[in-house]
Write a protein that holds these residues in place. Structure first.
Motif, PDB file in Angstrom:
ATOM      1  N   MET A 133       0.846  -1.202   0.000  1.00 57.32           N
ATOM      2  CA  MET A 133       0.000   0.000   0.000  1.00 57.32           C
ATOM      3  C   MET A 133       0.877   1.247   0.000  1.00 57.32           C
ATOM      4  O   MET A 133       1.915   1.271   0.648  1.00 57.32           O
ATOM      5  N   SER A 134       0.476   2.292  -0.719  1.00 57.59           N
ATOM      6  CA  SER A 134       1.254   3.520  -0.783  1.00 57.59           C
ATOM      7  C   SER A 134       1.177   4.256   0.535  1.00 57.59           C
ATOM      8  O   SER A 134       0.357   3.954   1.402  1.00 57.59           O
ATOM      9  N   ASN A 135       2.042   5.266   0.696  1.00 50.56           N
ATOM     10  CA  ASN A 135       2.065   6.044   1.930  1.00 50.56           C
ATOM     11  C   ASN A 135       0.756   6.792   2.136  1.00 50.56           C
ATOM     12  O   ASN A 135       0.336   7.025   3.265  1.00 50.56           O
ATOM     13  N   LYS A 136       0.117   7.176   1.053  1.00 51.03           N
ATOM     14  CA  LYS A 136      -1.168   7.859   1.160  1.00 51.03           C
ATOM     15  C   LYS A 136      -2.237   6.817   1.387  1.00 51.03           C
ATOM     16  O   LYS A 136      -2.561   6.033   0.512  1.00 51.03           O
ATOM     17  N   SER A 137      -2.828   6.808   2.567  1.00 54.30           N
ATOM     18  CA  SER A 137      -3.780   5.766   2.931  1.00 54.30           C
ATOM     19  C   SER A 137      -5.160   6.055   2.360  1.00 54.30           C
ATOM     20  O   SER A 137      -5.570   7.209   2.211  1.00 54.30           O
ATOM     21  N   ALA A 138      -5.889   4.979   2.076  1.00 53.80           N
ATOM     22  CA  ALA A 138      -7.274   5.113   1.615  1.00 53.80           C
ATOM     23  C   ALA A 138      -8.209   5.374   2.781  1.00 53.80           C
ATOM     24  O   ALA A 138      -9.372   5.706   2.599  1.00 53.80           O
ATOM     25  N   PHE A 139      -7.684   5.221   4.006  1.00 53.46           N
ATOM     26  CA  PHE A 139      -8.493   5.392   5.207  1.00 53.46           C
ATOM     27  C   PHE A 139      -8.335   6.811   5.746  1.00 53.46           C
ATOM     28  O   PHE A 139      -7.284   7.431   5.613  1.00 53.46           O
ATOM     29  N   ASP A 140      -9.407   7.336   6.373  1.00 51.20           N
ATOM     30  CA  ASP A 140      -9.394   8.682   6.942  1.00 51.20           C
ATOM     31  C   ASP A 140      -9.338   8.604   8.454  1.00 51.20           C
ATOM     32  O   ASP A 140      -9.925   7.704   9.068  1.00 51.20           O
ATOM     33  N   ALA A 141      -8.652   9.564   9.056  1.00 50.34           N
ATOM     34  CA  ALA A 141      -8.632   9.626  10.518  1.00 50.34           C
ATOM     35  C   ALA A 141     -10.060   9.848  11.017  1.00 50.34           C
ATOM     36  O   ALA A 141     -10.830  10.611  10.427  1.00 50.34           O
ATOM     37  N   VAL A 142     -10.417   9.151  12.083  1.00 44.38           N
ATOM     38  CA  VAL A 142     -11.783   9.261  12.598  1.00 44.38           C
ATOM     39  C   VAL A 142     -11.839  10.258  13.738  1.00 44.38           C
ATOM     40  O   VAL A 142     -10.826  10.611  14.337  1.00 44.38           O
ATOM     41  N   GLY A 143     -13.060  10.715  14.027  1.00 48.91           N
ATOM     42  CA  GLY A 143     -13.261  11.636  15.131  1.00 48.91           C
ATOM     43  C   GLY A 143     -13.199  10.913  16.473  1.00 48.91           C
ATOM     44  O   GLY A 143     -12.836   9.744  16.551  1.00 48.91           O
ATOM     45  N   HIS A 144     -13.577  11.586  17.526  1.00 49.04           N
ATOM     46  CA  HIS A 144     -13.431  11.006  18.859  1.00 49.04           C
ATOM     47  C   HIS A 144     -14.760  10.707  19.547  1.00 49.04           C
ATOM     48  O   HIS A 144     -14.790  10.393  20.731  1.00 49.04           O
ATOM     49  N   GLU A 145     -15.888  10.783  18.786  1.00 48.73           N
ATOM     50  CA  GLU A 145     -17.178  10.567  19.431  1.00 48.73           C
ATOM     51  C   GLU A 145     -17.344   9.118  19.899  1.00 48.73           C
ATOM     52  O   GLU A 145     -17.765   8.861  21.017  1.00 48.73           O
ATOM     53  N   SER A 146     -17.052   8.179  19.056  1.00 48.19           N
ATOM     54  CA  SER A 146     -17.114   6.757  19.406  1.00 48.19           C
ATOM     55  C   SER A 146     -16.162   6.064  18.453  1.00 48.19           C
ATOM     56  O   SER A 146     -16.536   5.660  17.360  1.00 48.19           O
ATOM     57  N   LEU A 147     -14.928   5.944  18.877  1.00 50.69           N
ATOM     58  CA  LEU A 147     -13.858   5.557  17.968  1.00 50.69           C
ATOM     59  C   LEU A 147     -14.081   4.208  17.297  1.00 50.69           C
ATOM     60  O   LEU A 147     -13.945   4.079  16.086  1.00 50.69           O
ATOM     61  N   ALA A 148     -14.410   3.189  18.091  1.00 48.25           N
ATOM     62  CA  ALA A 148     -14.592   1.861  17.505  1.00 48.25           C
ATOM     63  C   ALA A 148     -15.740   1.868  16.505  1.00 48.25           C
ATOM     64  O   ALA A 148     -15.636   1.308  15.409  1.00 48.25           O
ATOM     65  N   ASP A 149     -16.853   2.536  16.868  1.00 51.53           N
ATOM     66  CA  ASP A 149     -18.007   2.604  15.963  1.00 51.53           C
ATOM     67  C   ASP A 149     -17.666   3.363  14.687  1.00 51.53           C
ATOM     68  O   ASP A 149     -18.123   3.006  13.593  1.00 51.53           O
ATOM     69  N   ALA A 150     -16.852   4.414  14.828  1.00 52.81           N
ATOM     70  CA  ALA A 150     -16.466   5.206  13.660  1.00 52.81           C
ATOM     71  C   ALA A 150     -15.599   4.382  12.717  1.00 52.81           C
ATOM     72  O   ALA A 150     -15.731   4.475  11.485  1.00 52.81           O
ATOM     73  N   VAL A 151     -14.720   3.561  13.277  1.00 56.28           N
ATOM     74  CA  VAL A 151     -13.884   2.690  12.452  1.00 56.28           C
ATOM     75  C   VAL A 151     -14.758   1.671  11.725  1.00 56.28           C
ATOM     76  O   VAL A 151     -14.608   1.440  10.526  1.00 56.28           O
ATOM     77  N   VAL A 152     -15.688   1.064  12.457  1.00 55.08           N
ATOM     78  CA  VAL A 152     -16.606   0.089  11.855  1.00 55.08           C
ATOM     79  C   VAL A 152     -17.386   0.733  10.719  1.00 55.08           C
ATOM     80  O   VAL A 152     -17.491   0.170   9.619  1.00 55.08           O
ATOM     81  N   ASP A 153     -17.906   1.925  10.957  1.00 56.86           N
ATOM     82  CA  ASP A 153     -18.716   2.613   9.942  1.00 56.86           C
ATOM     83  C   ASP A 153     -17.895   2.915   8.697  1.00 56.86           C
ATOM     84  O   ASP A 153     -18.369   2.733   7.564  1.00 56.86           O
ATOM     85  N   GLN A 154     -16.651   3.349   8.878  1.00 62.06           N
ATOM     86  CA  GLN A 154     -15.825   3.691   7.721  1.00 62.06           C
ATOM     87  C   GLN A 154     -15.509   2.454   6.887  1.00 62.06           C
ATOM     88  O   GLN A 154     -15.614   2.490   5.654  1.00 62.06           O
ATOM     89  N   ILE A 155     -15.151   1.378   7.550  1.00 61.77           N
ATOM     90  CA  ILE A 155     -14.817   0.168   6.807  1.00 61.77           C
ATOM     91  C   ILE A 155     -16.058  -0.417   6.141  1.00 61.77           C
ATOM     92  O   ILE A 155     -16.015  -0.871   4.992  1.00 61.77           O
ATOM     93  N   GLU A 156     -17.199  -0.383   6.834  1.00 64.08           N
ATOM     94  CA  GLU A 156     -18.444  -0.867   6.217  1.00 64.08           C
ATOM     95  C   GLU A 156     -18.788  -0.048   4.983  1.00 64.08           C
ATOM     96  O   GLU A 156     -19.206  -0.605   3.951  1.00 64.08           O
ATOM     97  N   THR A 157     -18.615   1.262   5.073  1.00 62.36           N
ATOM     98  CA  THR A 157     -18.919   2.131   3.943  1.00 62.36           C
ATOM     99  C   THR A 157     -18.008   1.813   2.753  1.00 62.36           C
ATOM    100  O   THR A 157     -18.454   1.778   1.598  1.00 62.36           O
ATOM    101  N   MET A 158     -16.741   1.547   3.046  1.00 58.77           N
ATOM    102  CA  MET A 158     -15.794   1.218   1.973  1.00 58.77           C
ATOM    103  C   MET A 158     -16.135  -0.120   1.327  1.00 58.77           C
ATOM    104  O   MET A 158     -15.897  -0.321   0.138  1.00 58.77           O
ATOM    105  N   ILE A 159     -16.723  -1.029   2.099  1.00 57.26           N
ATOM    106  CA  ILE A 159     -17.159  -2.311   1.530  1.00 57.26           C
ATOM    107  C   ILE A 159     -18.387  -2.094   0.645  1.00 57.26           C
ATOM    108  O   ILE A 159     -18.456  -2.592  -0.483  1.00 57.26           O
ATOM    109  N   VAL A 160     -19.366  -1.328   1.153  1.00 58.95           N
ATOM    110  CA  VAL A 160     -20.579  -1.047   0.380  1.00 58.95           C
ATOM    111  C   VAL A 160     -20.223  -0.360  -0.942  1.00 58.95           C
ATOM    112  O   VAL A 160     -20.769  -0.685  -1.998  1.00 58.95           O
ATOM    113  N   ASP A 161     -19.271   0.574  -0.879  1.00 62.42           N
ATOM    114  CA  ASP A 161     -18.896   1.341  -2.067  1.00 62.42           C
ATOM    115  C   ASP A 161     -18.023   0.553  -3.035  1.00 62.42           C
ATOM    116  O   ASP A 161     -17.669   1.064  -4.106  1.00 62.42           O
TER     117      ASP A 161
END
Length: 257
Positions: free
Chosen positions: A1-29
């Motif tokens: 994988m290149s240095n530029k990641s396809a993943f975005d830094a998540v906020g701090h509201e609910s970290l684990a949930d935010a990670v789950v949501d981002q990865i799920e969205t990337m799967i759906v897309d």
């Protein structure tokens, strides 16, 4: 994988949930596809800006939902998400009954023409670059007569066109259809090359599809996709007719002796 990641830094509201949501969205897309290996735990936690314990919590949730497989010592992989389009028994039935092949082509003609139309309207610069790069590989493999590499590039190009449609349902549905092609159940590219002579027609057809998408011309892209599938169908029908003529001629000769 290149240095530029396809993943975005998540906020701090609910970290684990935010990670789950981002990865799920990337799967759906269709960004993360089945079999895709995620970056290492260290790389992923750095890219997402979360601690490793929170990352592990998110991955555990994704695993419980059947979206990822964690293989100890190997890494984390996107799970198989698209089931077989057909059962092994139905696949075998299709191979014994040639008429079904034309239904398969009819389905592909409409879906791929639809994908090409959408791609001509929606393809991003990244999509266009990917299509151009795959087409370049097709040109090189055509020159070198590398049948296996040419077949692989062919499938990648069709999948890249569908990805460029930006329609997530189409992306996941066609992945299952192309799996049938990859298994060699229907689409025999080596046979088409013999009908084509040199494979130049196939290359030109794929180039026409890419050129229409790059030009942003939906109607031309639709027509190019249909021309390609029409060629496949006509080639197989021509082969069937020739085979039938040869069988009749052989029988006439047998009876005449």
């Amino acid at each position: 994988m290149s240095n530029k990641s396809a993943f975005d830094a998540v906020g701090h509201e609910s970290l684990a949930d935010a990670v789950v949501d981002q990865i799920e969205t990337m799967i759906v897309d269709g960004i993360l596809k089945e079999g895709h290996k995620l970056p290492s735990e260290r790389e992923l936690s750095d890219a997402l800006g979360v601690s490793r314990p929170k990352l592990r919590e998110a991955l555990q949730t994704l695993e419980q939902r059947g979206l990822v497989n964690v293989r100890h010592g190997e890494g984390t992989f996107i799970a198989k998400l698209t089931g077989r389009a057909m059962s092994p028994a139905l696949l075998a039935l299709y191979t014994r009954h040639g008429r079904a092949f034309y239904d398969y082509l009819e389905y592909r003609r409409e879906q791929e023409a639809f994908a090409c139309r959408l791609a001509a309207k929606r393809a991003t610069q990244s999509d266009k670059t990917r299509l151009t790069e795959i087409l370049d590989v097709m040109v090189e493999t055509h020159k070198s007569a590398d049948t296996e590499a040419s077949r692989d590039a062919d499938l990648k190009l069709h999948a890249a066109v569908v990805d460029a449609s930006q329609n997530t349902t189409l992306i996941h549905m066609m992945a299952s259809v192309y799996d049938l092609t990859r298994q060699g159940v229907f689409y025999n590219r080596a046979f088409l090359r013999t009908m084509d002579g040199t494979g130049q027609k196939l290359l030109t057809q794929h180039k026409d599809i890419v050129d229409a998408i790059l030009a942003g011309d939906p109607e031309l892209a639709d027509a190019a996709a249909r021309t390609h599938i029409d060629f496949v169908e006509a080639s197989y029908r021509q082969s069937e007719e020739q085979h039938a003529r040869e069988e009749r001629a052989a029988k006439r000769k047998q009876l005449a002796t």
